[in-house]
Write a protein that holds these residues in place. Structure first.
Motif, short mmCIF file in Angstrom:
data_model
loop_
_atom_site.label_atom_id
_atom_site.label_comp_id
_atom_site.label_asym_id
_atom_site.label_seq_id
_atom_site.Cartn_x
_atom_site.Cartn_y
_atom_site.Cartn_z
N HIS A 43 -20.43 -66.37 110.03
CA HIS A 43 -21.54 -67.14 110.60
C HIS A 43 -21.04 -68.17 111.62
N ARG A 44 -19.84 -68.68 111.42
CA ARG A 44 -19.25 -69.57 112.43
C ARG A 44 -19.01 -68.80 113.73
N ASP A 47 -22.35 -68.31 115.38
CA ASP A 47 -22.83 -69.58 115.95
C ASP A 47 -22.11 -69.87 117.26
N LYS A 48 -20.83 -69.60 117.31
CA LYS A 48 -20.06 -69.83 118.52
C LYS A 48 -20.52 -68.90 119.64
N GLN A 50 -23.50 -67.49 119.87
CA GLN A 50 -24.85 -67.91 120.26
C GLN A 50 -24.79 -69.13 121.18
#
Length: 257
Positions: A43-44, A47-48, A50
């Motif tokens: 998920h990190r 997120d990066k 995105q």
């Protein structure tokens, strides 16, 4: 005439049962920890990606607005059409580039999560009820075998006394022996349901273990849903709702708010 449901028995595909899997609570905790680490990393990464995409999209949009602002009034409509189309093309190309460059890393993290999920599924298959968990406690160990031999010819009162002793002293091995002896008898000769004894001695452990196993499986499902959302560029409301309800149920089973 017997129905198909009555005659056909569900067969176990033992080729799909993994080997070398520990059924201990420590292993369940290990699975939970590793799945959490992999899911957090995944998920990190998303997120990066995105954030990178959002930054590029905003830049292309600002460039398009600047191009329109610099155009003369009579050329502004044509400039707006060109600028918007150019920005849209750059944004689409940026998304394709991010998808391609991150595909290997995303796939690797998803494979790891799937492996943890598959192992959790295998463990869950033998932890369906507290009685199933109790049935394998100290299986094959001399102490349990000795208990079973002593109780083999026991009557209802003696079995009930042994069960009470197991609960009061916390002797899970004795409880497992009592459960085995009772389970081997016909229903009309059982002094009490094995499920009641199992729930009393292993109910909390069963709930805790299954909550963690469900958390491992949810970690994989959530990552897959997030990856699909990233690839398609839009969310799946029904999938997100289903996952939210599953997470809530798992949290409640673990005693969380």
């Amino acid at each position: 005439m017997p129905t198909t449901a009555n005659t056909a028995k569900k067969r176990i595909d033992f080729d799909n049962v993994p080997s070398g899997v520990s059924l201990s609570e420590d292993n369940v905790q290990r699975l939970s920890d590793r799945a959490t680490e992999a899911a957090t990393a995944f998920h990190r990464k998303l997120d990066k990606l995105q954030a990178t995409f959002a930054e590029a999209r905003d830049k292309y949009s600002r460039d398009a607005e600047a191009m329109v602002a610099d155009a003369s009034p009579e050329d502004r409509a044509a400039a707006a059409s060109f600028a918007n189309k150019n920005a849209a093309n750059k944004i689409a190309e940026m998304r394709r580039s991010l998808l391609a460059s991150s595909e290997g890393e995303r796939a690797e993290l998803l494979r790891a999560l799937k492996a943890y999920s598959d192992e959790a599924e295998a463990v869950a298959a033998v932890c369906v009820t507290p009685a199933m968990m109790l049935g394998r406690v100290a299986l094959g160990e001399p102490k349990r075998t000795q208990y079973q031999q002593q109780l083999e010819g026991a009557g209802p009162v003696e079995l009930e006394t042994a069960a009470r002793q197991a609960v009061m002293s916390g002797d899970v091995v004795l409880a497992a022996a009592v459960a085995t002896v009772i389970d081997r008898r016909t229903r009309d000769r059982r002094p009490f349901p094995v499920a009641d004894l199992a729930a009393r001695v292993l109910g909390e452990v069963h709930a805790r273990v299954n909550a963690k196993l469900e958390g491992v499986r949810l970690a994989y499902k959530t990552a897959v849903a997030a990856d699909r959302e990233f690839v398609r560029g839009k969310a799946d409301p029904l999938m997100n709702l289903s996952l939210a309800l599953s997470r809530q149920a798992a949290a409640e089973a673990e005693g969380e708010e």
